[in-house]
Scaffold this motif. Structure first.
Motif, PDB file in Angstrom:
ATOM      1  N   GLY A 192       0.812  -1.211   0.000  1.00  0.00           N
ATOM      2  CA  GLY A 192       0.000   0.000   0.000  1.00  0.00           C
ATOM      3  C   GLY A 192       0.846   1.262   0.000  1.00  0.00           C
ATOM      4  O   GLY A 192       0.553   2.233  -0.716  1.00  0.00           O
ATOM      5  N   ALA A 195       2.619   1.624  -3.412  1.00  0.00           N
ATOM      6  CA  ALA A 195       1.633   1.944  -4.449  1.00  0.00           C
ATOM      7  C   ALA A 195       1.258   3.420  -4.439  1.00  0.00           C
ATOM      8  O   ALA A 195       1.167   4.058  -5.490  1.00  0.00           O
ATOM      9  CB  ALA A 195       0.380   1.097  -4.256  1.00  0.00           C
ATOM     10  N   SER A 196       1.056   3.971  -3.248  1.00  0.00           N
ATOM     11  CA  SER A 196       0.657   5.379  -3.157  1.00  0.00           C
ATOM     12  C   SER A 196       1.757   6.294  -3.683  1.00  0.00           C
ATOM     13  O   SER A 196       1.490   7.260  -4.411  1.00  0.00           O
ATOM     14  CB  SER A 196       0.298   5.751  -1.717  1.00  0.00           C
ATOM     15  N   THR A 199       2.059   6.136  -7.704  1.00  0.00           N
ATOM     16  CA  THR A 199       0.840   6.334  -8.494  1.00  0.00           C
ATOM     17  C   THR A 199       1.059   7.204  -9.737  1.00  0.00           C
ATOM     18  O   THR A 199       0.549   6.870 -10.812  1.00  0.00           O
ATOM     19  CB  THR A 199      -0.292   6.918  -7.626  1.00  0.00           C
ATOM     20  N   VAL A 239      -5.286   6.911  -6.959  1.00  0.00           N
ATOM     21  CA  VAL A 239      -4.400   6.521  -5.856  1.00  0.00           C
ATOM     22  C   VAL A 239      -5.135   5.660  -4.830  1.00  0.00           C
ATOM     23  O   VAL A 239      -4.549   4.717  -4.275  1.00  0.00           O
ATOM     24  CB  VAL A 239      -3.757   7.762  -5.183  1.00  0.00           C
ATOM     25  N   SER A 243      -3.905   1.975  -4.208  1.00  0.00           N
ATOM     26  CA  SER A 243      -3.343   1.660  -2.893  1.00  0.00           C
ATOM     27  C   SER A 243      -4.124   0.550  -2.212  1.00  0.00           C
ATOM     28  O   SER A 243      -3.547  -0.345  -1.588  1.00  0.00           O
ATOM     29  CB  SER A 243      -3.329   2.907  -2.003  1.00  0.00           C
ATOM     30  N   SER A 247      -2.523  -2.915  -1.377  1.00  0.00           N
ATOM     31  CA  SER A 247      -2.491  -3.262   0.039  1.00  0.00           C
ATOM     32  C   SER A 247      -3.180  -4.607   0.279  1.00  0.00           C
ATOM     33  O   SER A 247      -2.616  -5.509   0.906  1.00  0.00           O
ATOM     34  CB  SER A 247      -3.170  -2.162   0.864  1.00  0.00           C
TER      35      SER A 247
END
Length: 268
Positions: A192, A195-196, A199, A239, A243, A247
Motif C-alpha cells: 500500500g 503503491a501510493s 501512483t 491513488v 493503494s 495493500s
C-alpha cells in the motif's frame, strides 16, 4: 551437486509459490484494478465504462499472471542467493532485476487487459489482433519502458520494506521467521505504501498503453502532459483504488506465497 540441487529446489519453490500468489491476487481483486484503469484513462471513469463490465480483459490476466509472478520470484530468489546478503540494498536490487525479467510477460498481458478495461465493448482476441496488425510482434511491448519505470521503483520500496517488517515481526514473535499471517500483513503495509508513492508513474503507464501505435509517447512527456491536464491531483488519480488494490493484494500475495512456500518445502 548440493549447490545445484539447492538451486533447483529454490527455483521450483519460487515458481510454484509465485505463480499461485500472483494468480490469487489478480483474480480476486480484478474489479478494483479495472476501476483504477478507468479513473486514469484520458476519457475519464464514466466514459471508460464506469462500474459496468468490471471483469473486462480478465482472460488476458488469467493467462499471463501466473508466469509473470513465477518469473519475478525465481529471479528475486536467485539474485538474493547469488549476492549472498540479506540487507535492504540486496533485496532492492534483486527485486528490481526480478521486475525487468517479469515484465517480458507482464507488459503484453497489461496492454491487452487495460485496453479491454477502458473499452468493455471489445474482447481480448480483437484487441490482440489489432495490436499485432498495427505494430506486429513489437506492438505487444508498447509501454515496456513505462512499466519498468513504474515497477522498478515500486519494488525498490516494497520488498526492502516488507523484508524489514518481517524481521521485526519475527523478533516480536521470538522466532527466526515470522508466521504466514504476519508475512501477509507486512506485505500489505509495504504494498500500500509503495503503491501510493508510485501512483504518478502508474498513471503515465496507463496513458501510454491506451494510446494508438501512431502516437509515440515517452514517460517524461506523458508525465508533463498529465500534470498540465490537472496538476498534482491528476497525477495521483486512482491513488485510492491502486493503494487499496496493492495493500489487499500484498496481503493475499505474500500470504499465499508464504503458505505455498512452506507447503512446497514440506513436499519437495
Amino acid at each position: 551437486s548440493r549447490m545445484g540441487s539447492r538451486k533447483d529446489f529454490l527455483n521450483t519453490r519460487s515458481l510454484m509459490a509465485g505463480a499461485s500468489a500472483g494468480l490469487a491476487v489478480d483474480l480476486t481483486l480484478y474489479p478494483l484494478d479495472t476501476m483504477k484503469t478507468r479513473v486514469q484513462s484520458p476519457q475519464g471513469f464514466t466514459a471508460a465504462g464506469g462500474f459496468r463490465h468490471l471483469y473486462s480483459g480478465l482472460g488476458s490476466v488469467a493467462l499471463g499472471s501466473a508466469p509473470a509472478s513465477a518469473l519475478f520470484f525465481i529471479t528475486y530468489q536467485t539474485m538474493n542467493t547469488i549476492i549472498g546478503r540479506h540487507d535492504a540494498l540486496s533485496h532492492a536490487f534483486s527485486a528490481g532485476v526480478g521486475e525487468i525479467v517479469a515484465c517480458t510477460v507482464r507488459v503484453p498481458t497489461e496492454l491487452v487487459k487495460q485496453r479491454a478495461q477502458a473499452d468493455s465493448s471489445r474482447c481480448v482476441s480483437s484487441i490482440l489482433s489489432e495490436i499485432l496488425r498495427s505494430g506486429d510482434f513489437h506492438g505487444l511491448f508498447r509501454g515496456y519502458g513505462s512499466t519498468i519505470a513504474r515497477d522498478f521503483p515500486f519494488s525498490l520500496i516494497q520488498f526492502p520494506l516488507c523484508e524489514a517488517l518481517k524481521k521485526l515481526a519475527a523478533r516480536r514473535q521470538g522466532k527466526s521467521e515470522c508466521s504466514p499471517l504476519a508475512g501477509a500483513a507486512c506485505g500489505s503495509v509495504a504494498g500500500g505504501f509503495a503503491a501510493s508513492l508510485t501512483t504518478p508513474l502508474d498513471v503515465v503507464k496507463t496513458r501510454i498503453m491506451l494510446t494508438t501505435a501512431a502516437e509515440k509517447k515517452r514517460v517524461g512527456e506523458t508525465l508533463r502532459e498529465v500534470y498540465r491536464d490537472g496538476g498534482v491531483s491528476r497525477l495521483f488519480s486512482g491513488v485510492l483504488p491502486r493503494s487499496l488494490w496493492m495493500s489487499t493484494g500484498g496481503f493475499i500475495f505474500f500470504g499465499a506465497y508464504e503458505v505455498m512456500s512452506s507447503l512446497t518445502q514440506n513436499s519437495l
